[in-house]
Design a protein around this motif. Structure first.
Motif, PDB file in Angstrom:
ATOM      1  N   ARG A 127     -30.739 -12.206 -17.431  1.00 46.96           N
ATOM      2  CA  ARG A 127     -31.351 -11.881 -16.142  1.00 46.96           C
ATOM      3  C   ARG A 127     -31.274 -10.380 -15.841  1.00 46.96           C
ATOM      4  O   ARG A 127     -32.264  -9.763 -15.457  1.00 46.96           O
ATOM      5  N   GLY A 128     -30.125  -9.775 -16.016  1.00 45.57           N
ATOM      6  CA  GLY A 128     -29.958  -8.353 -15.708  1.00 45.57           C
ATOM      7  C   GLY A 128     -30.841  -7.465 -16.570  1.00 45.57           C
ATOM      8  O   GLY A 128     -31.443  -6.509 -16.085  1.00 45.57           O
ATOM      9  N   VAL A 129     -30.924  -7.781 -17.856  1.00 47.02           N
ATOM     10  CA  VAL A 129     -31.776  -7.012 -18.771  1.00 47.02           C
ATOM     11  C   VAL A 129     -33.235  -7.137 -18.351  1.00 47.02           C
ATOM     12  O   VAL A 129     -33.990  -6.159 -18.343  1.00 47.02           O
ATOM     13  N   THR A 130     -33.640  -8.345 -17.957  1.00 49.19           N
ATOM     14  CA  THR A 130     -35.012  -8.567 -17.508  1.00 49.19           C
ATOM     15  C   THR A 130     -35.292  -7.808 -16.221  1.00 49.19           C
ATOM     16  O   THR A 130     -36.352  -7.184 -16.082  1.00 49.19           O
ATOM     17  N   ASP A 131     -34.371  -7.831 -15.279  1.00 50.38           N
ATOM     18  CA  ASP A 131     -34.565  -7.090 -14.027  1.00 50.38           C
ATOM     19  C   ASP A 131     -34.763  -5.597 -14.307  1.00 50.38           C
ATOM     20  O   ASP A 131     -35.661  -4.965 -13.742  1.00 50.38           O
ATOM     21  N   ASP A 132     -33.953  -5.032 -15.196  1.00 53.10           N
ATOM     22  CA  ASP A 132     -34.088  -3.613 -15.563  1.00 53.10           C
ATOM     23  C   ASP A 132     -35.432  -3.352 -16.241  1.00 53.10           C
ATOM     24  O   ASP A 132     -36.113  -2.368 -15.943  1.00 53.10           O
ATOM     25  N   PHE A 133     -35.828  -4.239 -17.152  1.00 57.32           N
ATOM     26  CA  PHE A 133     -37.097  -4.112 -17.866  1.00 57.32           C
ATOM     27  C   PHE A 133     -38.271  -4.100 -16.885  1.00 57.32           C
ATOM     28  O   PHE A 133     -39.189  -3.284 -16.990  1.00 57.32           O
ATOM     29  N   LEU A 134     -38.234  -5.007 -15.918  1.00 61.76           N
ATOM     30  CA  LEU A 134     -39.340  -5.102 -14.956  1.00 61.76           C
ATOM     31  C   LEU A 134     -39.404  -3.897 -14.031  1.00 61.76           C
ATOM     32  O   LEU A 134     -40.495  -3.433 -13.687  1.00 61.76           O
ATOM     33  N   ALA A 165     -36.674  -9.749  -3.783  1.00 59.36           N
ATOM     34  CA  ALA A 165     -36.819 -10.592  -2.597  1.00 59.36           C
ATOM     35  C   ALA A 165     -37.633 -11.851  -2.886  1.00 59.36           C
ATOM     36  O   ALA A 165     -37.814 -12.690  -2.009  1.00 59.36           O
ATOM     37  N   CYS A 166     -38.114 -11.986  -4.114  1.00 61.99           N
ATOM     38  CA  CYS A 166     -38.964 -13.119  -4.490  1.00 61.99           C
ATOM     39  C   CYS A 166     -38.137 -14.259  -5.060  1.00 61.99           C
ATOM     40  O   CYS A 166     -37.086 -14.030  -5.659  1.00 61.99           O
ATOM     41  N   ARG A 167     -38.642 -15.471  -4.921  1.00 59.04           N
ATOM     42  CA  ARG A 167     -38.029 -16.611  -5.605  1.00 59.04           C
ATOM     43  C   ARG A 167     -38.037 -16.314  -7.100  1.00 59.04           C
ATOM     44  O   ARG A 167     -38.948 -15.677  -7.609  1.00 59.04           O
ATOM     45  N   LEU A 168     -37.056 -16.798  -7.811  1.00 56.66           N
ATOM     46  CA  LEU A 168     -36.839 -16.374  -9.195  1.00 56.66           C
ATOM     47  C   LEU A 168     -37.994 -16.644 -10.136  1.00 56.66           C
ATOM     48  O   LEU A 168     -38.154 -15.961 -11.132  1.00 56.66           O
ATOM     49  N   PHE A 169     -38.857 -17.642  -9.862  1.00 60.00           N
ATOM     50  CA  PHE A 169     -39.984 -17.902 -10.752  1.00 60.00           C
ATOM     51  C   PHE A 169     -40.942 -16.717 -10.819  1.00 60.00           C
ATOM     52  O   PHE A 169     -41.562 -16.480 -11.857  1.00 60.00           O
ATOM     53  N   ILE A 170     -41.079 -15.991  -9.721  1.00 59.85           N
ATOM     54  CA  ILE A 170     -42.058 -14.897  -9.688  1.00 59.85           C
ATOM     55  C   ILE A 170     -41.655 -13.776 -10.639  1.00 59.85           C
ATOM     56  O   ILE A 170     -42.436 -13.398 -11.507  1.00 59.85           O
ATOM     57  N   PRO A 171     -40.449 -13.227 -10.543  1.00 63.36           N
ATOM     58  CA  PRO A 171     -40.110 -12.165 -11.498  1.00 63.36           C
ATOM     59  C   PRO A 171     -39.886 -12.685 -12.917  1.00 63.36           C
ATOM     60  O   PRO A 171     -40.315 -12.047 -13.878  1.00 63.36           O
ATOM     61  N   LEU A 172     -39.223 -13.836 -13.064  1.00 64.87           N
ATOM     62  CA  LEU A 172     -38.822 -14.289 -14.394  1.00 64.87           C
ATOM     63  C   LEU A 172     -39.915 -15.013 -15.157  1.00 64.87           C
ATOM     64  O   LEU A 172     -40.069 -14.826 -16.358  1.00 64.87           O
ATOM     65  N   LYS A 173     -40.681 -15.856 -14.495  1.00 57.78           N
ATOM     66  CA  LYS A 173     -41.649 -16.699 -15.186  1.00 57.78           C
ATOM     67  C   LYS A 173     -43.067 -16.136 -15.142  1.00 57.78           C
ATOM     68  O   LYS A 173     -43.907 -16.533 -15.931  1.00 57.78           O
ATOM     69  N   LEU A 174     -43.319 -15.217 -14.237  1.00 62.21           N
ATOM     70  CA  LEU A 174     -44.667 -14.671 -14.132  1.00 62.21           C
ATOM     71  C   LEU A 174     -44.697 -13.206 -14.561  1.00 62.21           C
ATOM     72  O   LEU A 174     -45.238 -12.878 -15.610  1.00 62.21           O
ATOM     73  N   ALA A 233     -45.449  -8.867 -18.549  1.00 62.66           N
ATOM     74  CA  ALA A 233     -44.939  -7.572 -19.020  1.00 62.66           C
ATOM     75  C   ALA A 233     -44.489  -7.604 -20.476  1.00 62.66           C
ATOM     76  O   ALA A 233     -44.749  -6.675 -21.238  1.00 62.66           O
ATOM     77  N   ARG A 234     -43.812  -8.647 -20.886  1.00 65.43           N
ATOM     78  CA  ARG A 234     -43.187  -8.698 -22.216  1.00 65.43           C
ATOM     79  C   ARG A 234     -44.110  -9.072 -23.362  1.00 65.43           C
ATOM     80  O   ARG A 234     -43.840  -8.739 -24.509  1.00 65.43           O
ATOM     81  N   PHE A 235     -45.168  -9.792 -23.067  1.00 66.80           N
ATOM     82  CA  PHE A 235     -45.977 -10.346 -24.151  1.00 66.80           C
ATOM     83  C   PHE A 235     -47.450  -9.960 -24.044  1.00 66.80           C
ATOM     84  O   PHE A 235     -48.327 -10.824 -24.138  1.00 66.80           O
ATOM     85  N   PRO A 236     -47.747  -8.672 -23.919  1.00 66.79           N
ATOM     86  CA  PRO A 236     -49.158  -8.271 -23.811  1.00 66.79           C
ATOM     87  C   PRO A 236     -49.912  -8.561 -25.106  1.00 66.79           C
ATOM     88  O   PRO A 236     -49.383  -8.376 -26.207  1.00 66.79           O
ATOM     89  N   GLY A 237     -51.131  -9.086 -24.948  1.00 66.31           N
ATOM     90  CA  GLY A 237     -51.970  -9.362 -26.104  1.00 66.31           C
ATOM     91  C   GLY A 237     -51.538 -10.560 -26.929  1.00 66.31           C
ATOM     92  O   GLY A 237     -52.119 -10.830 -27.974  1.00 66.31           O
ATOM     93  N   ARG A 238     -50.531 -11.277 -26.486  1.00 67.98           N
ATOM     94  CA  ARG A 238     -50.013 -12.432 -27.240  1.00 67.98           C
ATOM     95  C   ARG A 238     -50.532 -13.724 -26.638  1.00 67.98           C
ATOM     96  O   ARG A 238     -50.807 -13.808 -25.442  1.00 67.98           O
ATOM     97  N   ARG A 239     -50.641 -14.731 -27.464  1.00 69.55           N
ATOM     98  CA  ARG A 239     -50.912 -16.079 -26.957  1.00 69.55           C
ATOM     99  C   ARG A 239     -49.572 -16.653 -26.515  1.00 69.55           C
ATOM    100  O   ARG A 239     -48.595 -16.607 -27.264  1.00 69.55           O
ATOM    101  N   ILE A 248     -53.794 -11.303 -21.395  1.00 72.93           N
ATOM    102  CA  ILE A 248     -54.649 -10.121 -21.304  1.00 72.93           C
ATOM    103  C   ILE A 248     -54.334  -9.308 -20.057  1.00 72.93           C
ATOM    104  O   ILE A 248     -55.028  -8.354 -19.737  1.00 72.93           O
ATOM    105  N   PHE A 249     -53.269  -9.666 -19.355  1.00 73.04           N
ATOM    106  CA  PHE A 249     -53.006  -9.128 -18.027  1.00 73.04           C
ATOM    107  C   PHE A 249     -52.088  -7.912 -18.052  1.00 73.04           C
ATOM    108  O   PHE A 249     -51.258  -7.762 -18.934  1.00 73.04           O
ATOM    109  N   THR A 250     -52.254  -7.063 -17.049  1.00 75.73           N
ATOM    110  CA  THR A 250     -51.436  -5.854 -16.892  1.00 75.73           C
ATOM    111  C   THR A 250     -51.009  -5.726 -15.432  1.00 75.73           C
ATOM    112  O   THR A 250     -51.359  -6.558 -14.588  1.00 75.73           O
TER     113      THR A 250
END
Length: 184
Positions: free
Chosen positions: A29-36, A51-60, A65-71, A139-141
């Motif tokens: 979680r901490g590494v992901t928060d820093d990455f975002l 301030a968001c429910r955890l699904f928004i930063p972690l699952k969306l 952010a982590r998987f651009p151009g990937r299926r 395909i999202f940014t």
């Protein structure tokens, strides 16, 4: 396979995942928060991700952010298949005629609320969409996320913290860009 910890995976759980899933990558979680924070530097979502429910930063946001151009296949940990998911396997194989996007049915109680914000859903209706199991090409940014977040924040910033299905609604907005969509 990538597993995103919400901060509750202890060493025993991590070891069990690594024994059962070959080459699993476990994101803390901490590494992901820093990455975002770094990925969003220079962008204003109109709401602080902390301030968001955890699904928004972690699952969306993290997936975008982590998987651009990937299926990508999002698969909640509480799912179980009772029959072979042939349409999904065809999507994975890139079979001719397979959909651009697939998703499991469900629905968001926020469907009417987001329609009132001016979002349109010609193919992926938030009243029927469930992000617990879906597949798409990422395909999202930041440029795709920012206006969606800002429109929701302008309408009611509290939706990010209170409503568990806000994440599903944002996915619905994003996935409506694809033409060939399959509801499983």
């Amino acid at each position: 396979v990538v597993v995103q910890s919400d901060g509750t995976l202890d060493e025993e759980a991590r070891d069990e995942l690594q024994r059962h899933i070959e080459n699993v990558r476990i994101l803390d979680r901490g590494v992901t928060d820093d990455f975002l924070r770094e990925w969003l530097a220079g962008f204003s979502l109109g709401v602080d991700l902390s301030a968001c429910r955890l699904f928004i930063p972690l699952k969306l946001v993290n997936v975008v952010a982590r998987f651009p151009g990937r299926r990508v296949i999002l698969f909640d940990s509480d799912l179980l298949f009772l029959r072979r998911p042939d349409a999904v396997l065809q999507w994975i194989d890139g079979a001719s005629g397979s959909p651009s996007v697939f998703y499991g049915c469900g629905g968001s109680a926020l469907a009417q609320t987001v329609r009132a914000m001016g979002f349109e859903f010609p193919r992926v209706d938030p009243a029927r969409f469930n992000s617990g199991f879906c597949g798409f090409e990422n395909i999202f940014t930041q440029h795709d996320l920012v206006p969606i977040f800002q429109r929701i924040a302008a309408h009611d910033r509290a939706l990010f913290a209170k409503a568990w299905s806000t994440e599903q609604v944002i996915w619905s907005v994003l996935l409506n860009r694809f033409e060939n969509v399959l509801e499983l």
